[in-house]
Enzyme design. Sequence first.
Site, PDB file in Angstrom:
ATOM      1  N   GLU A  61     -15.319 -37.667 -50.634  1.00  0.00           N
ATOM      2  CA  GLU A  61     -14.073 -37.287 -49.967  1.00  0.00           C
ATOM      3  C   GLU A  61     -14.284 -37.046 -48.485  1.00  0.00           C
ATOM      4  O   GLU A  61     -15.383 -36.687 -48.047  1.00  0.00           O
ATOM      5  CB  GLU A  61     -13.510 -36.010 -50.618  1.00  0.00           C
ATOM      6  CG  GLU A  61     -13.056 -36.266 -52.033  1.00  0.00           C
ATOM      7  CD  GLU A  61     -12.487 -35.029 -52.730  1.00  0.00           C
ATOM      8  OE1 GLU A  61     -11.550 -35.161 -53.502  1.00  0.00           O
ATOM      9  OE2 GLU A  61     -13.000 -33.923 -52.498  1.00  0.00           O
ATOM     10  N   CYS A 103     -13.762 -33.946 -41.268  1.00  0.00           N
ATOM     11  CA  CYS A 103     -14.845 -33.348 -42.052  1.00  0.00           C
ATOM     12  C   CYS A 103     -15.445 -34.458 -42.904  1.00  0.00           C
ATOM     13  O   CYS A 103     -14.785 -35.035 -43.763  1.00  0.00           O
ATOM     14  CB  CYS A 103     -14.270 -32.229 -42.920  1.00  0.00           C
ATOM     15  SG  CYS A 103     -15.505 -31.387 -43.895  1.00  0.00           S
ATOM     16  N   CYS A 130     -24.108 -32.761 -54.737  1.00  0.00           N
ATOM     17  CA  CYS A 130     -25.014 -31.938 -53.928  1.00  0.00           C
ATOM     18  C   CYS A 130     -26.035 -31.303 -54.860  1.00  0.00           C
ATOM     19  O   CYS A 130     -25.735 -31.020 -56.010  1.00  0.00           O
ATOM     20  CB  CYS A 130     -24.222 -30.853 -53.198  1.00  0.00           C
ATOM     21  SG  CYS A 130     -25.196 -29.979 -51.975  1.00  0.00           S
ATOM     22  N   CYS A 151     -24.431 -24.054 -54.238  1.00  0.00           N
ATOM     23  CA  CYS A 151     -23.917 -22.816 -53.648  1.00  0.00           C
ATOM     24  C   CYS A 151     -22.780 -22.348 -54.565  1.00  0.00           C
ATOM     25  O   CYS A 151     -21.908 -23.139 -54.929  1.00  0.00           O
ATOM     26  CB  CYS A 151     -23.408 -23.059 -52.236  1.00  0.00           C
ATOM     27  SG  CYS A 151     -24.709 -23.689 -51.146  1.00  0.00           S
ATOM     28  N   CYS A 188     -18.940 -22.857 -53.942  1.00  0.00           N
ATOM     29  CA  CYS A 188     -18.540 -24.203 -53.507  1.00  0.00           C
ATOM     30  C   CYS A 188     -18.306 -25.109 -54.705  1.00  0.00           C
ATOM     31  O   CYS A 188     -19.175 -25.217 -55.587  1.00  0.00           O
ATOM     32  CB  CYS A 188     -19.638 -24.770 -52.607  1.00  0.00           C
ATOM     33  SG  CYS A 188     -19.418 -26.506 -52.230  1.00  0.00           S
ATOM     34  N   GLU A 196     -25.493 -31.810 -48.512  1.00  0.00           N
ATOM     35  CA  GLU A 196     -26.307 -31.130 -47.501  1.00  0.00           C
ATOM     36  C   GLU A 196     -26.856 -32.219 -46.564  1.00  0.00           C
ATOM     37  O   GLU A 196     -27.736 -32.999 -46.944  1.00  0.00           O
ATOM     38  CB  GLU A 196     -27.442 -30.358 -48.201  1.00  0.00           C
ATOM     39  CG  GLU A 196     -28.588 -29.918 -47.311  1.00  0.00           C
ATOM     40  CD  GLU A 196     -28.170 -29.085 -46.097  1.00  0.00           C
ATOM     41  OE1 GLU A 196     -27.581 -28.028 -46.272  1.00  0.00           O
ATOM     42  OE2 GLU A 196     -28.455 -29.532 -44.961  1.00  0.00           O
ATOM     43  N   LEU A 212     -24.279 -19.187 -43.706  1.00  0.00           N
ATOM     44  CA  LEU A 212     -25.054 -17.960 -43.915  1.00  0.00           C
ATOM     45  C   LEU A 212     -24.523 -17.186 -45.141  1.00  0.00           C
ATOM     46  O   LEU A 212     -25.229 -16.970 -46.096  1.00  0.00           O
ATOM     47  CB  LEU A 212     -25.003 -17.098 -42.654  1.00  0.00           C
ATOM     48  CG  LEU A 212     -25.928 -15.886 -42.659  1.00  0.00           C
ATOM     49  CD1 LEU A 212     -27.385 -16.307 -42.736  1.00  0.00           C
ATOM     50  CD2 LEU A 212     -25.689 -15.016 -41.435  1.00  0.00           C
ATOM     51  N   HIS A 213     -23.292 -16.761 -45.058  1.00  0.00           N
ATOM     52  CA  HIS A 213     -22.542 -16.199 -46.192  1.00  0.00           C
ATOM     53  C   HIS A 213     -23.033 -14.870 -46.764  1.00  0.00           C
ATOM     54  O   HIS A 213     -22.356 -14.303 -47.631  1.00  0.00           O
ATOM     55  CB  HIS A 213     -22.426 -17.198 -47.356  1.00  0.00           C
ATOM     56  CG  HIS A 213     -21.860 -18.517 -46.941  1.00  0.00           C
ATOM     57  ND1 HIS A 213     -20.679 -18.632 -46.244  1.00  0.00           N
ATOM     58  CD2 HIS A 213     -22.321 -19.784 -47.100  1.00  0.00           C
ATOM     59  CE1 HIS A 213     -20.435 -19.909 -46.012  1.00  0.00           C
ATOM     60  NE2 HIS A 213     -21.416 -20.622 -46.508  1.00  0.00           N
ATOM     61  N   CYS A 225     -12.204 -25.712 -47.208  1.00  0.00           N
ATOM     62  CA  CYS A 225     -13.646 -25.537 -47.205  1.00  0.00           C
ATOM     63  C   CYS A 225     -14.154 -25.118 -48.585  1.00  0.00           C
ATOM     64  O   CYS A 225     -13.655 -24.160 -49.168  1.00  0.00           O
ATOM     65  CB  CYS A 225     -13.963 -24.454 -46.177  1.00  0.00           C
ATOM     66  SG  CYS A 225     -15.673 -24.384 -45.782  1.00  0.00           S
TER      67      CYS A 225
HETATM   68  S1  SF4 Z   1     -21.775 -25.562 -49.593  1.00  0.00           S
HETATM   69 FE1  SF4 Z   1     -22.593 -27.534 -48.936  1.00  0.00          FE
HETATM   70  S2  SF4 Z   1     -24.772 -27.385 -49.484  1.00  0.00           S
HETATM   71 FE2  SF4 Z   1     -23.742 -25.763 -50.661  1.00  0.00          FE
HETATM   72  S3  SF4 Z   1     -23.246 -26.742 -52.638  1.00  0.00           S
HETATM   73 FE3  SF4 Z   1     -21.455 -27.001 -51.280  1.00  0.00          FE
HETATM   74  S4  SF4 Z   1     -21.756 -29.050 -50.398  1.00  0.00           S
HETATM   75 FE4  SF4 Z   1     -23.745 -28.376 -51.203  1.00  0.00          FE
END
Ligand code: SF4
Length: 434
Positions: free
Chosen positions: A156, A169, A176, A180, A183, A232, A286-287, A407
């Site tokens: 996407e 974006c 991935c 995370c 996500c 990533e 960072l989060h 996001c």
């Molecule tokens: S935030 Fe980025 S690096 Fe982390 S799982 Fe999602 S796509 Fe992957």
Amino acid sequence: MWPSRDGTTHPGTAPRGITPLEKPGIFAYMRRMQTVSAAPMPIPGHIDPVPVPRAPAAREDGRTDLIGLSRDGIREALAAAGLEPKQAKLRAKQLWHWIYNRGATDFSAMTDIAKAQHPWLAERFVIGRPDVVEAQVSNDGTRKWLLRSPDGQDYEMVFIPDADRGTLCVSSQVGCTLNCRFCHTGTMRLVRNLTAGEIVGQVMLARDSLGEWPSQPEGRLLTNIVMMGMGEPLYNFDEVKAGLQIVMDGDGLALSKRRITLSTSGVVPIMARAGEEIGVNLAVSLHAVTKEVRDEIVPLNKKYGIEELLQACADYPGANNARRITFEYVMLKDKNDSDADAHELVRLLRKYKLPAKVNLIPFNPWPGAPYECSTPERIRSFSNIVFEGGISAPVRTPRGRDIDAACGQLKTASEKKSRAQLDREAEEKFAALG
Ligand code: SF4
């Protein structure tokens, strides 16, 4: 007689795949080798074991896609196809102009290339675009495209228009590996890296749909690129670098490196290379500010901890007050959003003397997400503390939530298929062709 893998022998002819060379002794040797190779291989130095996903399949029509090749790459491809070196050089220059200044996808439009050569080019080359499976427009103007590669992988890209800029974006991988927890993409397994052509192809397609050809330095709608889509980018470094170099080429798309941001979850060993070899702005997911919470939210933290990551940021080539590093911080209710967290964030960024700005991202929920978004009051309080610490900490307005384009919400139906499954599919396809 033929030997089986357990070392015994069987009467008759060996089944397909077993050759006379395969003797019981060889199986015993192979078994020994398997036992030996089961032990972890020592990795010299601080090398990241980047997973190597399946390579993209070649185009079925055998033609070469010129998108994603460098200028030298185009010249070499033309020479390999039979053009004299001098002519290959001239044609490469002309093709580059038509592709990246004019957005041409058809050789017959290239008026300064002899008509007689158009079919020769079209037989051997193509100027590709990803297939668009679905295009959605949010009620806030954000657009999301579901794209498909020639080998059937979905990914996407999202365009976010603002009053003073338009940001694309861009995805770097299908799926991935990093998982995370906030996500949605992280719930997909890695299917494969996108190629440089597929990365540049996203920019080309966005320009097509925004009607931005011929390329002009002024008055563009697409002004900025963020490598923050699926994947990533530092785990696909070579293709991302090659793609962005094309995007930054002054004779083509000519997007300044100051308008491109690469976002990493913290692949520390590759960060310096990104600064030296690509030179774009850096954003870091960072989060969290404690090991315990960041280990949970961004599991890569177990490998490259917060302090190591911030030191890599302090060493990032080209970062200064004019080009600050962006720290992305997703606001998760009762997880990472306390006043103490905000104070710790300020302390850490100061400790490493980072030219930093913090982007506070209200969590964008997706089905089955294990977190909730912090309350607006909590986010405001967090933001105020960071501002008072002398660091800019705007709250990002969620964009495209209604079309799952915000996001952390990107996810496609692409799934990783086993080699056996892909081989079976290829066989079936071949059989269907007769
Ligand atoms: S935030 Fe980025 S690096 Fe982390 S799982 Fe999602 S796509 Fe992957």
